[in-house]
Design an enzyme around this catalytic site. Structure first.
Site, PDB file in Angstrom:
ATOM      1  N   GLY A  26       0.835  -1.186   0.000  1.00 54.01           N
ATOM      2  CA  GLY A  26       0.000   0.000   0.000  1.00 54.01           C
ATOM      3  C   GLY A  26       0.871   1.236   0.000  1.00 54.01           C
ATOM      4  N   CYS A  27       0.382   2.294   0.591  1.00 53.90           N
ATOM      5  CA  CYS A  27       1.117   3.556   0.644  1.00 53.90           C
ATOM      6  C   CYS A  27       2.417   3.369   1.421  1.00 53.90           C
ATOM      7  CB  CYS A  27       0.253   4.621   1.317  1.00 53.90           C
ATOM      8  SG  CYS A  27       1.093   6.187   1.533  1.00 53.90           S
ATOM      9  N   PHE A  28       3.507   3.824   0.860  1.00 53.61           N
ATOM     10  CA  PHE A  28       4.790   3.614   1.531  1.00 53.61           C
ATOM     11  C   PHE A  28       4.913   4.376   2.837  1.00 53.61           C
ATOM     12  CE2 PHE A  28       6.649   6.117  -2.359  1.00 53.61           C
ATOM     13  CZ  PHE A  28       6.091   7.314  -1.950  1.00 53.61           C
ATOM     14  N   TRP A  29       4.138   5.432   3.035  1.00 51.51           N
ATOM     15  CA  TRP A  29       4.213   6.160   4.292  1.00 51.51           C
ATOM     16  C   TRP A  29       3.849   5.267   5.475  1.00 51.51           C
ATOM     17  CZ3 TRP A  29       0.663  10.697   2.449  1.00 51.51           C
ATOM     18  CH2 TRP A  29       1.330  11.473   1.499  1.00 51.51           C
ATOM     19  N   CYS A  30       2.881   4.366   5.283  1.00 54.99           N
ATOM     20  CA  CYS A  30       2.447   3.472   6.366  1.00 54.99           C
ATOM     21  C   CYS A  30       3.567   2.516   6.763  1.00 54.99           C
ATOM     22  CB  CYS A  30       1.221   2.666   5.941  1.00 54.99           C
ATOM     23  SG  CYS A  30      -0.265   3.647   5.657  1.00 54.99           S
TER      24      CYS A  30
END
Length: 177
Positions: free
Chosen positions: A11-15
């Site tokens: 998913g989103c790399f920030w997570c």
């Protein structure tokens, strides 16, 4: 100090970045892109879904403190590996679940962990297992994103709950433990 690198898309790399930055034994986490066919893609190009890239994190870790297996156990706990090209409201091939292995040993460990995790989830795993190809670091403004913007809407409502789940589930693996 020994180090090994894991490259993961969930998913989103920030997570993923926010979680692994708190894991004991992790030396560095970098957001980037891999798995596509366009050299040096931009975030906008990747988000358009036409480059074939996944948003990934490269996790550099000390295998004497945290094993690759443990890195993968965390990975399968903090994202849903059963939804193709999607994590929550984030939809597109760039959000696919993927493990990009660096060595044959990582490939074997990933196969074992995936077989074990297949019994944990109610739906089949769709996590891709591929050798790491070309990797491109994401733009600087994507690095350390949650640490710099914890109150930003996406961070507060999507990233923060994953970080809390990690803290609760893996108390013994926190850098602050």
């Amino acid at each position: 100090m020994a180090s090994e690198t894991a490259t993961l898309g969930g998913g989103c790399f920030w997570c993923l970045e926010a979680v692994y930055q708190e894991a004991k034994g992790v030396q560095h986490v970098e957001n980037g892109y891999t798995g596509g066919q366009v050299p040096n893609p931009t975030y906008e190009q990747v988000c358009n879904g036409n480059t074939g890239h996944a948003e990934v994190v490269q996790v550099v870790f000390d295998p004497d403190v945290i094993s690759y297996r443990e890195i993968l156990e965390i990975f399968f706990t903090i994202h849903d590996p059963t939804t193709p090209n999607r994590q929550g409201n984030d939809v597109g091939t760039q959000y696919r679940s993927a493990i990009y292995y660096h060595t044959p040993q990582q490939q074997e460990t990933a196969k074992q962990v995936m077989a074990e995790m297949a019994h944990v989830w109610d739906a089949p795993l769709v996590t891709e297992l591929e050798p790491l190809g070309d990797y491109y670091k994401a733009e600087d403004y994507h690095q350390n994103y949650f640490r710099q913007h914890p109150l930003q809407g996406y961070c507060a409502f999507v990233v923060a709950p994953k970080v809390q789940k990690f803290r609760k589930t893996f108390k013994d693996r926190l850098t602050t433990a």
